[in-house]
Design a protein around this motif. Structure first.
Motif, mmCIF file in Angstrom:
data_model
loop_
_atom_site.group_PDB
_atom_site.id
_atom_site.type_symbol
_atom_site.label_atom_id
_atom_site.label_comp_id
_atom_site.label_asym_id
_atom_site.label_seq_id
_atom_site.Cartn_x
_atom_site.Cartn_y
_atom_site.Cartn_z
ATOM 1 N N SER A 42 0.856 -1.177 0.000
ATOM 2 C CA SER A 42 0.000 0.000 0.000
ATOM 3 C C SER A 42 0.896 1.231 0.000
ATOM 4 O O SER A 42 2.069 1.163 0.348
ATOM 5 N N PHE A 43 0.323 2.331 -0.373
ATOM 6 C CA PHE A 43 1.026 3.613 -0.311
ATOM 7 C C PHE A 43 0.213 4.519 0.596
ATOM 8 O O PHE A 43 -0.965 4.293 0.817
ATOM 9 N N GLY A 44 0.817 5.547 1.105
ATOM 10 C CA GLY A 44 0.126 6.430 2.030
ATOM 11 C C GLY A 44 -1.172 6.997 1.498
ATOM 12 O O GLY A 44 -2.152 7.131 2.225
ATOM 13 N N HIS A 45 -1.210 7.314 0.204
ATOM 14 C CA HIS A 45 -2.432 7.913 -0.349
ATOM 15 C C HIS A 45 -3.583 6.906 -0.446
ATOM 16 O O HIS A 45 -4.729 7.285 -0.619
ATOM 17 N N SER A 46 -3.285 5.626 -0.301
ATOM 18 C CA SER A 46 -4.326 4.601 -0.366
ATOM 19 C C SER A 46 -5.363 4.785 0.734
ATOM 20 O O SER A 46 -6.535 4.450 0.554
ATOM 21 N N PHE A 47 -4.967 5.318 1.876
ATOM 22 C CA PHE A 47 -5.897 5.505 2.981
ATOM 23 C C PHE A 47 -6.899 6.611 2.666
ATOM 24 O O PHE A 47 -8.091 6.478 2.938
ATOM 25 N N ARG A 48 -6.438 7.700 2.083
ATOM 26 C CA ARG A 48 -7.342 8.798 1.725
ATOM 27 C C ARG A 48 -8.306 8.362 0.623
ATOM 28 O O ARG A 48 -9.507 8.577 0.714
ATOM 29 N N ILE A 49 -7.775 7.734 -0.399
ATOM 30 C CA ILE A 49 -8.612 7.264 -1.504
ATOM 31 C C ILE A 49 -9.569 6.185 -1.018
ATOM 32 O O ILE A 49 -10.755 6.178 -1.364
ATOM 33 N N GLY A 50 -9.079 5.275 -0.187
ATOM 34 C CA GLY A 50 -9.924 4.220 0.357
ATOM 35 C C GLY A 50 -11.060 4.776 1.196
ATOM 36 O O GLY A 50 -12.205 4.321 1.108
ATOM 37 N N GLY A 51 -10.753 5.772 2.028
ATOM 38 C CA GLY A 51 -11.794 6.402 2.841
ATOM 39 C C GLY A 51 -12.844 7.078 1.979
ATOM 40 O O GLY A 51 -14.048 6.948 2.217
ATOM 41 N N ALA A 52 -12.399 7.796 0.951
ATOM 42 C CA ALA A 52 -13.348 8.462 0.051
ATOM 43 C C ALA A 52 -14.227 7.431 -0.649
ATOM 44 O O ALA A 52 -15.458 7.601 -0.743
ATOM 45 N N SER A 53 -13.636 6.351 -1.123
ATOM 46 C CA SER A 53 -14.415 5.291 -1.783
ATOM 47 C C SER A 53 -15.405 4.656 -0.819
ATOM 48 O O SER A 53 -16.544 4.357 -1.185
ATOM 49 N N PHE A 54 -14.992 4.454 0.423
ATOM 50 C CA PHE A 54 -15.860 3.887 1.460
ATOM 51 C C PHE A 54 -17.099 4.757 1.655
ATOM 52 O O PHE A 54 -18.229 4.263 1.635
ATOM 53 N N TYR A 55 -16.896 6.053 1.830
ATOM 54 C CA TYR A 55 -18.031 6.950 2.060
ATOM 55 C C TYR A 55 -18.926 7.065 0.825
ATOM 56 O O TYR A 55 -20.147 7.109 0.941
ATOM 57 N N LEU A 56 -18.332 7.105 -0.340
ATOM 58 C CA LEU A 56 -19.142 7.166 -1.560
ATOM 59 C C LEU A 56 -19.965 5.889 -1.735
ATOM 60 O O LEU A 56 -21.124 5.944 -2.139
ATOM 61 N N ALA A 57 -19.403 4.740 -1.406
ATOM 62 C CA ALA A 57 -20.140 3.471 -1.479
ATOM 63 C C ALA A 57 -21.296 3.445 -0.491
ATOM 64 O O ALA A 57 -22.295 2.774 -0.714
ATOM 65 N N LYS A 58 -21.176 4.204 0.585
ATOM 66 C CA LYS A 58 -22.249 4.292 1.578
ATOM 67 C C LYS A 58 -23.254 5.390 1.217
ATOM 68 O O LYS A 58 -24.096 5.761 2.032
ATOM 69 N N LYS A 59 -23.111 5.927 0.013
ATOM 70 C CA LYS A 59 -24.026 6.943 -0.523
ATOM 71 C C LYS A 59 -23.931 8.297 0.188
ATOM 72 O O LYS A 59 -24.895 9.056 0.216
ATOM 73 N N VAL A 60 -22.758 8.600 0.752
ATOM 74 C CA VAL A 60 -22.554 9.924 1.325
ATOM 75 C C VAL A 60 -22.431 10.896 0.155
ATOM 76 O O VAL A 60 -21.781 10.603 -0.854
ATOM 77 N N ASP A 61 -23.064 12.030 0.281
ATOM 78 C CA ASP A 61 -23.057 13.054 -0.773
ATOM 79 C C ASP A 61 -21.616 13.383 -1.166
ATOM 80 O O ASP A 61 -20.790 13.706 -0.300
ATOM 81 N N PRO A 62 -21.296 13.318 -2.452
ATOM 82 C CA PRO A 62 -19.924 13.624 -2.891
ATOM 83 C C PRO A 62 -19.449 15.023 -2.455
ATOM 84 O O PRO A 62 -18.256 15.212 -2.229
ATOM 85 N N GLU A 63 -20.348 15.959 -2.288
ATOM 86 C CA GLU A 63 -19.956 17.289 -1.813
ATOM 87 C C GLU A 63 -19.416 17.218 -0.391
ATOM 88 O O GLU A 63 -18.540 17.980 -0.021
ATOM 89 N N ILE A 64 -19.934 16.316 0.408
ATOM 90 C CA ILE A 64 -19.461 16.142 1.778
ATOM 91 C C ILE A 64 -18.116 15.406 1.752
ATOM 92 O O ILE A 64 -17.200 15.760 2.469
ATOM 93 N N VAL A 65 -18.026 14.381 0.917
ATOM 94 C CA VAL A 65 -16.780 13.619 0.798
ATOM 95 C C VAL A 65 -15.708 14.513 0.254
ATOM 96 O O VAL A 65 -14.610 14.583 0.733
#
Length: 149
Positions: free
Chosen positions: A126-149
């Motif tokens: 993994s690389f350090g940026h994987s955590f930020r991208i992974g978190g964003a993908s997690f929230y988007l998969a949970k249908k969190v508004d992209p403006e909030i993400v």
């Protein structure tokens, strides 16, 4: 992957407790790994990096975290504080050596520990940026508004 990382780390040991708190907080708050670590021990500066007291009196510093079940970043921080009691100006993400000296977590060392776990599972690195991208993908998969993400 976070579940396996947490299960493999020894959360009663300061280094591993710090790695877990960093990983969980970086993922769920969508921070770059460089924001929860330092480039070298000597690079830590309380004016530039997160400390146990993250803002001066009267100032606000916001990092948004909420309960997340078994992978909860708040529980990871509570564990870190109990394993590595730190002073207000100590690094928030720190560990202590055998002499009890507190050290900031260096990004390369934390990523080595995480990658040793991931490679042991046959998942590569993994690389350090994987955590930020992974978190964003997690929230988007949970249908969190992209403006909030």
């Amino acid at each position: 992957m976070l579940t396996v990382i947490k299960a493999t780390l020894v959360l009663s040991e300061s280094f591993d407790a710090c790695v877990w708190a960093m990983a969980s907080c970086a993922f769920f708050s969508m921070m770059r790994f460089g924001e929860v670590s330092v480039a070298s021990r000597s690079a830590f500066s309380p004016s530039k990096h997160l400390t146990s007291k993250t803002a001066r009196a009267g100032e606000t510093q916001s990092i948004f975290l909420n309960e997340q079940g078994d992978l909860c970043p708040l529980a990871a921080l509570r564990n870190l504080v109990s394993v590595v009691p730190a002073l207000a100006d100590d690094p928030l993400f720190s560990w202590h050596d055998a002499k009890g000296e507190v050290h900031p977590m260096v990004k390369v060392r934390a990523m080595e520990r995480i990658n040793s776990i991931l490679m042991g599972c046959g998942w590569g690195t993994s690389f350090g940026h994987s955590f930020r991208i992974g978190g964003a993908s997690f929230y988007l998969a949970k249908k969190v508004d992209p403006e909030i993400v």
